[in-house]
Design a protein around this motif. Structure first.
Motif, PDB file in Angstrom:
ATOM      1  N   ARG A 113      67.395  36.131  15.912  1.00 15.60           N
ATOM      2  CA  ARG A 113      66.202  35.317  15.701  1.00 15.60           C
ATOM      3  C   ARG A 113      66.096  34.979  14.217  1.00 15.60           C
ATOM      4  NH1 ARG A 113      61.820  39.398  16.017  1.00 15.60           N
ATOM      5  NH2 ARG A 113      62.250  39.402  13.797  1.00 15.60           N
ATOM      6  N   VAL A 114      65.529  33.827  13.888  1.00 14.62           N
ATOM      7  CA  VAL A 114      65.369  33.485  12.476  1.00 14.62           C
ATOM      8  C   VAL A 114      63.901  33.200  12.153  1.00 14.62           C
ATOM      9  CG1 VAL A 114      65.866  30.982  12.736  1.00 14.62           C
ATOM     10  CG2 VAL A 114      66.289  32.129  10.541  1.00 14.62           C
ATOM     11  N   ALA A 115      63.442  33.751  11.036  1.00 13.52           N
ATOM     12  CA  ALA A 115      62.070  33.520  10.581  1.00 13.52           C
ATOM     13  C   ALA A 115      62.090  32.596   9.368  1.00 13.52           C
ATOM     14  CB  ALA A 115      61.406  34.845  10.211  1.00 13.52           C
ATOM     15  N   VAL A 116      61.215  31.598   9.398  1.00 13.46           N
ATOM     16  CA  VAL A 116      61.139  30.604   8.323  1.00 13.46           C
ATOM     17  C   VAL A 116      59.712  30.570   7.781  1.00 13.46           C
ATOM     18  CG1 VAL A 116      61.314  28.128   7.815  1.00 13.46           C
ATOM     19  CG2 VAL A 116      63.014  29.201   9.298  1.00 13.46           C
ATOM     20  N   ASN A 117      59.582  30.598   6.453  1.00 10.74           N
ATOM     21  CA  ASN A 117      58.263  30.526   5.819  1.00 10.74           C
ATOM     22  C   ASN A 117      57.752  29.098   5.806  1.00 10.74           C
ATOM     23  OD1 ASN A 117      57.807  33.326   4.492  1.00 10.74           O
ATOM     24  ND2 ASN A 117      59.929  32.814   3.987  1.00 10.74           N
ATOM     25  N   LEU A 118      56.509  28.897   6.192  1.00  8.94           N
ATOM     26  CA  LEU A 118      55.889  27.581   6.078  1.00  8.94           C
ATOM     27  C   LEU A 118      54.913  27.606   4.916  1.00  8.94           C
ATOM     28  CD1 LEU A 118      54.896  26.225   9.618  1.00  8.94           C
ATOM     29  CD2 LEU A 118      56.990  25.835   8.309  1.00  8.94           C
ATOM     30  N   SER A 119      54.830  26.521   4.185  1.00 13.78           N
ATOM     31  CA  SER A 119      53.822  26.427   3.121  1.00 13.78           C
ATOM     32  C   SER A 119      52.546  25.835   3.716  1.00 13.78           C
ATOM     33  CB  SER A 119      54.331  25.544   2.000  1.00 13.78           C
ATOM     34  OG  SER A 119      54.215  24.186   2.385  1.00 13.78           O
ATOM     35  N   ALA A 120      51.455  25.998   2.982  1.00 12.99           N
ATOM     36  CA  ALA A 120      50.157  25.508   3.460  1.00 12.99           C
ATOM     37  C   ALA A 120      50.211  24.012   3.753  1.00 12.99           C
ATOM     38  CB  ALA A 120      49.076  25.805   2.424  1.00 12.99           C
ATOM     39  N   ARG A 121      50.841  23.293   2.851  1.00  8.44           N
ATOM     40  CA  ARG A 121      50.903  21.841   2.995  1.00  8.44           C
ATOM     41  C   ARG A 121      51.736  21.425   4.214  1.00  8.44           C
ATOM     42  NH1 ARG A 121      50.642  18.004  -2.136  1.00  8.44           N
ATOM     43  NH2 ARG A 121      51.230  16.042  -1.168  1.00  8.44           N
ATOM     44  N   GLN A 122      52.820  22.144   4.429  1.00  3.93           N
ATOM     45  CA  GLN A 122      53.656  21.877   5.600  1.00  3.93           C
ATOM     46  C   GLN A 122      52.887  22.121   6.894  1.00  3.93           C
ATOM     47  OE1 GLN A 122      57.044  24.515   4.778  1.00  3.93           O
ATOM     48  NE2 GLN A 122      58.244  23.164   6.080  1.00  3.93           N
ATOM     49  N   PHE A 123      52.139  23.237   6.878  1.00  5.75           N
ATOM     50  CA  PHE A 123      51.389  23.641   8.065  1.00  5.75           C
ATOM     51  C   PHE A 123      50.392  22.560   8.474  1.00  5.75           C
ATOM     52  CE2 PHE A 123      47.801  26.144   9.958  1.00  5.75           C
ATOM     53  CZ  PHE A 123      48.459  26.515  11.120  1.00  5.75           C
ATOM     54  N   LYS A 124      49.772  21.928   7.468  1.00  6.68           N
ATOM     55  CA  LYS A 124      48.744  20.918   7.748  1.00  6.68           C
ATOM     56  C   LYS A 124      49.311  19.525   7.946  1.00  6.68           C
ATOM     57  CE  LYS A 124      44.859  23.360   6.507  1.00  6.68           C
ATOM     58  NZ  LYS A 124      45.078  24.258   5.369  1.00  6.68           N
ATOM     59  N   GLN A 125      50.606  19.379   7.700  1.00  6.13           N
ATOM     60  CA  GLN A 125      51.187  18.059   7.758  1.00  6.13           C
ATOM     61  C   GLN A 125      51.237  17.552   9.195  1.00  6.13           C
ATOM     62  OE1 GLN A 125      55.114  17.508   7.868  1.00  6.13           O
ATOM     63  NE2 GLN A 125      55.113  15.440   7.053  1.00  6.13           N
ATOM     64  N   ARG A 126      50.813  16.321   9.363  1.00  5.37           N
ATOM     65  CA  ARG A 126      50.714  15.706  10.682  1.00  5.37           C
ATOM     66  C   ARG A 126      52.018  15.777  11.482  1.00  5.37           C
ATOM     67  NH1 ARG A 126      46.489  11.564  11.703  1.00  5.37           N
ATOM     68  NH2 ARG A 126      45.574  11.824   9.650  1.00  5.37           N
ATOM     69  N   ASN A 127      53.113  15.593  10.733  1.00  2.00           N
ATOM     70  CA  ASN A 127      54.416  15.454  11.377  1.00  2.00           C
ATOM     71  C   ASN A 127      55.089  16.785  11.735  1.00  2.00           C
ATOM     72  OD1 ASN A 127      56.498  13.693  12.233  1.00  2.00           O
ATOM     73  ND2 ASN A 127      57.666  14.208  10.382  1.00  2.00           N
ATOM     74  N   LEU A 128      54.417  17.913  11.402  1.00  2.00           N
ATOM     75  CA  LEU A 128      55.065  19.224  11.556  1.00  2.00           C
ATOM     76  C   LEU A 128      55.645  19.464  12.954  1.00  2.00           C
ATOM     77  CD1 LEU A 128      55.730  22.121  10.489  1.00  2.00           C
ATOM     78  CD2 LEU A 128      53.467  22.788  11.313  1.00  2.00           C
ATOM     79  N   LEU A 129      54.812  19.232  13.949  1.00  2.00           N
ATOM     80  CA  LEU A 129      55.216  19.516  15.319  1.00  2.00           C
ATOM     81  C   LEU A 129      56.469  18.728  15.690  1.00  2.00           C
ATOM     82  CD1 LEU A 129      53.950  21.187  17.669  1.00  2.00           C
ATOM     83  CD2 LEU A 129      53.175  18.996  18.576  1.00  2.00           C
ATOM     84  N   HIS A 130      56.436  17.451  15.328  1.00  6.77           N
ATOM     85  CA  HIS A 130      57.564  16.570  15.599  1.00  6.77           C
ATOM     86  C   HIS A 130      58.813  17.053  14.860  1.00  6.77           C
ATOM     87  CE1 HIS A 130      59.654  12.852  16.510  1.00  6.77           C
ATOM     88  NE2 HIS A 130      60.031  12.829  15.243  1.00  6.77           N
TER      89      HIS A 130
END
Ligand code: C2E
Ligand code: CA
Ligand code: CA
Ligand code: CA
Length: 279
Positions: A113-130
């Motif tokens: 399994r791999v864990a990746v850190n998300l930044s606050a800005r990434q988390f809120k970015q509209r396109n994240l899910l996509h």
């Protein structure tokens, strides 16, 4: 213009302190770091305490600056975030980490399994899910093997919005963890409602468990809180066998830390996987 450049530079330089100058040049270097392929990832093994085996890894970003050498993420992630560069950089991290995990799975480490850190800005970015969905499709990694690390401040800032984003990510099938747990402000009442899978106990608590009864109590409380909420617990920053013994004894599920391994570049991580050394 170049002709003016020198004079101007000297003029401004005398009015700016060394920190400002260094920051300015770092900023312009950071802008080109991705296209110049100056980033790479290191992977730190995460071990299951019951089996003693490597079950996954956390991907950690590294910037090799042509003059300054290796720069720690602590000194440029914030800058990248302010500049908005964290979006393309974060996407590169996600793609690289997922591709690497998939490659190692195909080489026989099927459940890695791999864990990746998300930044606050990434988390809120509209396109994240996509973006996450696209990377999973592109790399062929099953969503279940990707864990995204969030922080308390990211999810507590706007609870309603955060819950919605987390719900969408969970619908893709990825795992969610709360990083540095215990260092930020988080409401236990909300924690119960967040669709998360893992709590990561911050290194600062683990550091003193064998010397401070307060920190030992906090770590025990986090472990039982997590288990009562049916979450897994990972302790980070485990450096000594005494810390490991304590965590084992108190039912912690997984660990990562220098005791077993520092974060490693891909070839070294691969060698470690092949060697199969248990904890
Ligand atoms: P973090 O997510 O809490 O990552 C754990 C940090 O602890 C890493 O530092 C790791 O090298 C270090 N560490 C691991 N085991 C031990 C140990 O036993 N003892 C000690 N003293 N330290 C240990 P690193 O790699 O310098 O990363 C620092 C922070 O930068 C990370 O903290 C994370 O917040 C951020 N970061 C790193 N990569 C990324 C990324 O791709 N995206 C984002 N948004 N942030 C990142
Ligand atoms: Ca982390
Ligand atoms: Ca952490
Ligand atoms: Ca941290």
């Amino acid at each position: 213009a170049k002709e003016q450049g020198r004079g101007h530079w000297q003029f401004y330089a005398s009015n700016m302190n060394a920190d400002t100058l260094q920051r300015l040049s770092l900023e312009s270097e950071l802008r080109h770091a991705l296209e110049r392929e100056q980033f790479h990832l290191e992977y730190q093994p995460q071990l299951d305490l019951a089996s003693g085996q490597v079950v996954g890894m956390e991907a950690l970003l590294r910037w090799r600056h042509p003059q300054l050498g290796l720069i720690s993420p602590a000194s440029f992630i914030g800058m990248a975030e302010e500049m908005g560069l964290i979006i393309p950089i974060g996407e590169w991290v996600l793609r690289t980490a997922c591709a690497q995990a998939r490659a190692w799975q195909l080489a026989g480490h099927t459940h890695l399994r791999v864990a990746v850190n998300l930044s606050a800005r990434q988390f809120k970015q509209r396109n994240l899910l996509h973006a996450v969905a696209a990377v999973l499709t592109e790399t062929g990694l099953d969503a279940h093997y990707l864990e995204l690390e969030l922080t308390e401040s990211m999810v507590m800032h706007d609870v309603e919005q955060a819950t919605a984003i987390m719900g969408n990510l969970k619908a893709l099938g990825v795992q969610l963890s709360i990083d540095d747990f215990g260092t930020g402000y988080s409401s236990l009442a909300y924690l119960r409602h967040f669709p998360i899978d893992v709590l990561k106990i911050d290194r600062s608590f683990v550091n003193d468990i064998t010397h401070s009864s307060d920190d030992a109590a906090i770590v025990c409380a986090i472990i039982s809180l997590a288990h009562n909420l049916r979450l897994k617990v990972i302790a980070e920053g485990v450096e000594t066998t005494a810390q490991l013994d304590f965590l084992r004894e108190h039912g912690c599920d997984q660990m990562q830390g220098y005791l077993y391994s520092r974060p490693l570049a891909a070839p070294a991580f691969e060698a470690l996987l092949l060697q199969g050394a248990r904890l």
